[in-house]
Enzyme design. Structure first.
Site, short mmCIF file in Angstrom:
data_model
loop_
_atom_site.label_atom_id
_atom_site.label_comp_id
_atom_site.label_asym_id
_atom_site.label_seq_id
_atom_site.Cartn_x
_atom_site.Cartn_y
_atom_site.Cartn_z
CG ASP A 8 -1.83 1.15 1.32
OD1 ASP A 8 -2.44 1.50 0.29
OD2 ASP A 8 -1.95 1.74 2.41
CG ASP A 10 -1.12 7.66 0.83
OD1 ASP A 10 -0.06 8.26 0.58
OD2 ASP A 10 -2.12 7.69 0.09
#
Length: 173
Positions: A8, A10
């Site tokens: 992922d 952020d």
């Protein structure tokens, strides 16, 4: 078949400051480059899978997102751990406008980005790994058949093969 380290963005690659769109807003998470170097040495492809509803909400454009990701890819390449692919979802089912206002198969917790990566990169999902910071990351990876899933932080995620770590430093391939 190849194996992937799915990340992922952020909260895993960069500190989650909320809807970042410029390089000066990026603070890399401590240990991200060393982690990716270890996995590259073990033959993993590095693939980013990221929800980006900031595009759909009008906070930044797809072009701005892609420019930021190109800058990030350069940073990773300079550290010897090039990002092999980036998949993103600009949609949101209730908080977007225009074409971005939709329920789709790519927004995590749906597995669409993972399945697209699997097809395009001929990936062995069972021997691949996902590192995320939200339950939706783990749910999407699970639905896509990713064999090992790691949740960063203290989030509560139940499920077989879900591990939890507080930092990237101790994660091994």
């Amino acid at each position: 078949m190849k194996k992937a380290l799915f990340l992922d963005r952020d909260g895993v690659i960069n500190v989650d400051h909320g809807y970042v769109s410029q390089p000066e807003q990026i603070d890399f998470v401590q240990g991200i480059f060393a982690l990716c170097q270890r996995f590259k040495q073990q033959g993993f492809e590095i693939i980013v899978v990221t929800n980006q509803s900031g595009i759909g909400r009008g906070y930044y454009t797809e072009r701005e997102f892609l420019q930021l990701m190109q800058w990030m890819r350069t940073q990773f390449a300079q550290q010897g751990c090039a990002i092999d692919a980036v998949y993103f979802c600009p949609h949101h089912p209730t908080r977007a406008t225009g074409q971005y206002l939709q329920t789709c198969t790519c927004r995590k917790p749906a597995p669409g980005m993972f399945l697209q990566a699997q097809q395009e990169h001929q990936l062995d999902m069972t021997n691949s790994l996902m590192i995320g910071d939200k339950a939706s990351d783990m749910q999407a990876a699970n639905q896509a058949g990713v064999g090992r899933r790691i949740l960063l932080s203290g989030g509560d995620v139940s499920g077989e093969h879900t591990e939890q770590y507080s930092s990237l430093d101790s994660i091994e391939a």
